[in-house]
Design an enzyme around this catalytic site. Structure first.
Site, PDB file in Angstrom:
ATOM      1  N   GLU A 161       8.001 -11.065  -5.264  1.00 13.98           N
ATOM      2  CA  GLU A 161       8.471  -9.813  -4.662  1.00 13.98           C
ATOM      3  C   GLU A 161       7.365  -8.803  -4.899  1.00 13.98           C
ATOM      4  O   GLU A 161       7.321  -8.138  -5.930  1.00 13.98           O
ATOM      5  CB  GLU A 161       9.801  -9.392  -5.283  1.00 13.98           C
ATOM      6  N   GLU A 170       1.520  -2.184  -2.320  1.00 14.85           N
ATOM      7  CA  GLU A 170       1.276  -2.619  -3.698  1.00 14.85           C
ATOM      8  C   GLU A 170       0.200  -3.699  -3.777  1.00 14.85           C
ATOM      9  O   GLU A 170       0.062  -4.380  -4.786  1.00 14.85           O
ATOM     10  CB  GLU A 170       2.579  -3.117  -4.322  1.00 14.85           C
TER      11      GLU A 170
END
Length: 702
Positions: A161, A170
């Site tokens: 994730e 990210e």
């Protein structure tokens, strides 16, 4: 994302005195000054942990169930094909996905986690759930891992994730690329398998207020201040503006296009994931309007066969909106707004125009053109050239354009200023102080220490030909004879270091540094400020603080205890800032005043306590707080500027909040079932102005 909010407050310089303590330099948001504090060695970790939204993710049942279902079916299919299953879990966090993989029958699992407190916590969770000797836990980044050192073999199933609101913000692209090159087999299966990104072009005068400065006019409609040429020509900031789009009602925007798929990311492949891509879409307008912004979201396909889909779409575009009365709520994966560099006017339904979609390794940006031939050259990622977007957050830019708020300030200025007035503005980016200059006062002094704010304010001064404005670095540059000539002190008030609503009481601190040098007759505005509180029942926001306990049958109490211990060590930070318009909540009582500060007497220490009687039964899981500024001390509603509700609060009803500020929130770690006229909230307050401290404590008596 919001989980990083307090990182904007605390800038830590670490000097180890001994093995048990760390000196930290922090910015006190109430005073704006650097202060030294002594913390234990885990201080930085505690701050990080208390601000994280791990709890929200673990309460996301749809996410958890679909990850688990995908692991079960994929591992079963691989075993039926005669393949062993060797799993790599990147960014394991609590270890929940690793435990799911083992429960689903994986032969081996390697989990990596670089954030040491979480890695240690995952280790304890593995032990508590009987997986301590079954998971190979590597406490480093996946990009630092090596086969033969950290993993005995390459993995043929990756579960991770790594996604955020932008999907790739990210660093998912580079992490997946490294894993495919170094850590995974050529026939690897990834969960999730792919992602699809969506965009929708809309017109939204409300959202446009978050992006640029608009004209400021007086009460008769005459223009006081125009945006500078730099502002008008600026393409704005391409940075993502993450919001809960489902809280924008249909009255807040006009959809000019249908939602469109713009990019696909296939996590199973090394190819087709260029660091930079562009997609050109010719679209047909649904109705006339201005292409102000792009709404953006994504979904993920959990398996290669596309049977399981998790969508982050807002309510009007969600694939399950017809079959599901409640669209799943999540704060870790929200939706986003991107601002078009220059809006295009669409004259009618059926008119075609071009949406230019771009992404690099970490971010996305958009542009619009009239025709396809206008898009032959690549569109670079735009950046602010006017200093407005560099100086102020989105909420502050929107606040500058807030009509009702500005009208009340301008009403005060028109009523109280004359041609002889000498005005000193305290605070950062006091644009309404420049409006006062345009009203014809003798002089206006503004203190601008922030370089980008100073440049922006100078551009407004120059473009509006304001000759009676003096920009200084701080109040200490004002000579004493000049201070004796000041007739009015004015503030909006706004300070860069402020996070919680009452942090702007820094106005009082600045005022009292010079008050004894000012004329006794000096007019001070705002005259006073009050802090209000109301107990509430959040629909969803409380999930970011609610203990997890068990998740999909796994015991995560070690995680709960870690968060609880971190929060106990940081009691001053129980109250956080949140834009409550994005997080629906019902009032359980009428609001109560907790503190009233008159700025001329700001240095008076105050204590207070009281009881808020519950007037509507419900589940009390938080306290909402805000500040109300009184411009002149009068009881006239037109003298009040609230940072809280925009309509009167009625117990039992949802509260409508100001959309251009953050309110203060204390979220309880458990919900209390409260009863009308039987339950109450007891509160205590300590206000130490000279120490720049406000302490608040709430006890629920259910």
């Amino acid at each position: 994302m919001r989980v990083k909010l307090l990182q904007k407050i605390y800038k830590t310089l670490r000097f180890h005195r001994n093995s048990m303590a760390t000196f930290t330099q922090v910015i006190n948001p109430l005073s704006g000054q650097n202060e030294w504090s002594v913390q234990n060695d885990d201080y930085d970790y505690q701050m990080e942990l208390t601000c994280t939204g791990f709890g929200d993710m673990l309460h996301d049942k749809e996410r958890n169930q679909k990850y688990f279902a995908a692991l079960r079916s994929t591992i079963a299919r691989m075993h039926s094909d005669g393949r062993e299953v060797h799993v790599l879990d990147i960014g394991t966090g609590t270890g929940i996905l690793s435990m799911m993989a083992l429960s689903a029958g994986a032969d081996t699992v390697t989990a990596c986690e670089a954030f040491m407190p979480m890695a240690n916590c995952a280790e304890r969770i593995f032990e508590a759930n009987g997986f301590g000797d079954k998971v190979r836990l590597v406490k480093k980044r996946s990009t630092e891992m090596r086969i033969g050192e950290d993993m005995p073999r390459k993995a043929n199933l990756l579960v991770a994730e790594l996604l955020d609101t932008e999907l790739i913000g990210e660093g998912a692209i580079s992490i997946y690329n490294h894993a495919h090159n170094e850590l995974l087999t050529d026939d690897v299966i990834c969960i999730p398998a792919k992602a699809n990104c969506y965009a929708q072009v809309v017109q939204s005068p409300l959202a446009a207020q978050w992006n640029t400065m608009k004209i400021i006019a007086d009460l008769d409609g005459n223009i006081l201040l125009k945006p500078s040429k730099d502002v008008l020509e600026c393409k704005g900031d391409a940075a993502v503006h993450d919001v809960q789009l489902s809280q924008l009602g249909p009255e807040h925007f006009r959809a000019l296009t249908k939602p469109m798929e713009i990019f696909e990311f296939d996590f199973n492949k090394k190819t087709n994931r260029s660091i930079r891509r562009r997609k050109i879409l010719e679209v047909t307008a649904l109705q006339p309007g201005s292409t102000d912004i792009v709404f953006y979201w994504w979904d993920i396909k959990m398996e290669p066969n596309d049977e399981l889909t998790l969508s982050c779409a807002p309510y009007w575009a969600h694939p399950e909106k017809e079959s599901n009365d409640v669209i799943p709520w999540r704060d870790h994966w929200m939706q986003a707004i991107y601002y078009i560099p220059k809006s295009l006017h669409v004259s009618g339904k059926g008119e075609k125009f071009v949406l230019n979609c771009n992404h690099d390794e970490y971010s996305l940006w958009f542009d619009v053109q009239k025709a396809l031939n206008a898009t032959e050259s690549s569109v670079p990622r735009h950046a602010c050239t006017c200093n407005l977007h560099l100086a102020y957050p989105r909420s502050r830019i929107g606040q500058l354009n807030q009509a009702v708020r500005n009208k009340r300030y301008l009403n005060y200025l028109e009523q109280n200023l004359s041609k002889e007035s000498q005005l000193l503005c305290l605070g950062d980016g006091c644009v309404l102080g420049l409006a006062a200059a345009k009203m014809g006062v003798a002089s206006v002094i503004l203190c601008e220490n922030h370089v980008f704010s100073k440049r922006f304010m100078e551009s407004i001064v120059d473009s509006n030909k304001l000759e009676n404005v003096h920009l200084l670095k701080n109040i200490y540059e004002i000579e004493e004879p000049k201070l004796k000539e000041i007739t009015h002190i004015f503030a909006e008030p706004y300070f860069f270091t402020s996070i919680l609503p009452w942090d702007n009481l820094q106005f009082g601190l600045l005022l009292h540094k010079i008050l004894n040098k000012l004329p006794a007759t000096v007019n001070i505005s705002p005259h006073s400020a009050k802090i209000f509180a109301v107990p509430v029942q959040f629909t969803d926001l409380h999930k970011i603080r609610t203990p997890v306990g068990q998740c999909e049958g796994f015991d995560l109490r070690h995680f709960d205890r870690m968060i609880e211990q971190a929060r106990k060590l940081l009691t001053d930070h129980q109250i956080e800032a949140q834009p409550l318009w994005e997080y629906p909540c019902k009032a359980l009582a009428k609001p109560q005043e907790l503190l009233n500060v008159v700025f001329r007497n700001f240095n008076e220490e105050k204590t207070g306590n009281g009881t808020i009687e519950i007037e509507s039964a419900g589940s009390c899981n938080g306290i909402a707080l805000w500040v109300e500024w009184n411009l002149d001390g009068a009881s006239n509603p037109k003298s009040l500027i609230s940072t809280g509700p925009v309509q009167p609060i009625i117990p039992g009803n949802f509260i409508k909040w100001d959309m251009f500020v953050r309110q203060g929130v204390q979220i309880f770690e458990k919900s209390y079932q409260v009863v009308n006229e039987k339950s109450n909230i007891q509160w205590r307050l300590l206000f130490k102005p000279t120490a720049n401290k406000i302490h608040l404590h709430f006890d629920v008596k259910a």
